[in-house]
Design a protein around this motif. Structure first.
Motif, PDB file in Angstrom:
ATOM      1  N   UNK A  24       0.833  -1.202   0.000  1.00 55.92           N
ATOM      2  CA  UNK A  24       0.000   0.000   0.000  1.00 55.92           C
ATOM      3  C   UNK A  24       0.866   1.249   0.000  1.00 55.92           C
ATOM      4  N   UNK A  25       0.313   2.342  -0.519  1.00 58.07           N
ATOM      5  CA  UNK A  25       1.021   3.617  -0.518  1.00 58.07           C
ATOM      6  C   UNK A  25       1.281   4.101   0.903  1.00 58.07           C
ATOM      7  N   UNK A  26       0.349   3.839   1.804  1.00 66.14           N
ATOM      8  CA  UNK A  26       0.464   4.216   3.213  1.00 66.14           C
ATOM      9  C   UNK A  26       0.140   2.987   4.062  1.00 66.14           C
ATOM     10  N   UNK A  27       1.119   2.089   4.236  1.00 62.76           N
ATOM     11  CA  UNK A  27       0.842   0.810   4.899  1.00 62.76           C
ATOM     12  C   UNK A  27       0.166   0.924   6.265  1.00 62.76           C
ATOM     13  N   UNK A  28       0.621   1.816   7.122  1.00 60.06           N
ATOM     14  CA  UNK A  28       0.031   1.900   8.462  1.00 60.06           C
ATOM     15  C   UNK A  28      -1.396   2.432   8.422  1.00 60.06           C
ATOM     16  N   UNK A  29      -1.677   3.375   7.532  1.00 59.19           N
ATOM     17  CA  UNK A  29      -3.039   3.908   7.421  1.00 59.19           C
ATOM     18  C   UNK A  29      -3.992   2.886   6.802  1.00 59.19           C
TER      19      UNK A  29
END
Length: 85
Positions: free
Chosen positions: A42-47
């Protein structure tokens, strides 16, 4: 193994495209492992983590359980949870 991924709903917001492939050297992956691969790409793994973990993964025929093994390619659909009435 190569698996085609097709994203729907809010899941599309975390990836550069709504249709892509994930690759694995293993002969099979569990649905939970596929979700972990999705989070890592994902582009923002944690989000994206909570959304992907709560999403259902499905084939063209049925919704899959996290413990199920996927042993061949094909298309996996990522179906995020929805709200509304």
């Amino acid at each position: 193994m190569k698996i085609d991924i097709k994203l729907f709903g809010q899941a599309k917001d975390y990836f550069p495209t709504s249709h892509f492939q994930i690759m694995s050297e293993k002969e099979s992956l569990t649905v939970a492992e596929i979700k972990m691969k999705l989070i890592s790409q994902a582009l923002q793994p944690e989000k994206s983590r909570a959304l992907i973990e709560d999403s259902a993964l499905a084939t063209e025929v049925r919704v899959l359980q996290n413990h199920e093994q996927i042993t061949s390619g094909g298309v996996i659909f990522v179906l995020p949870p929805v709200c509304g009435g």
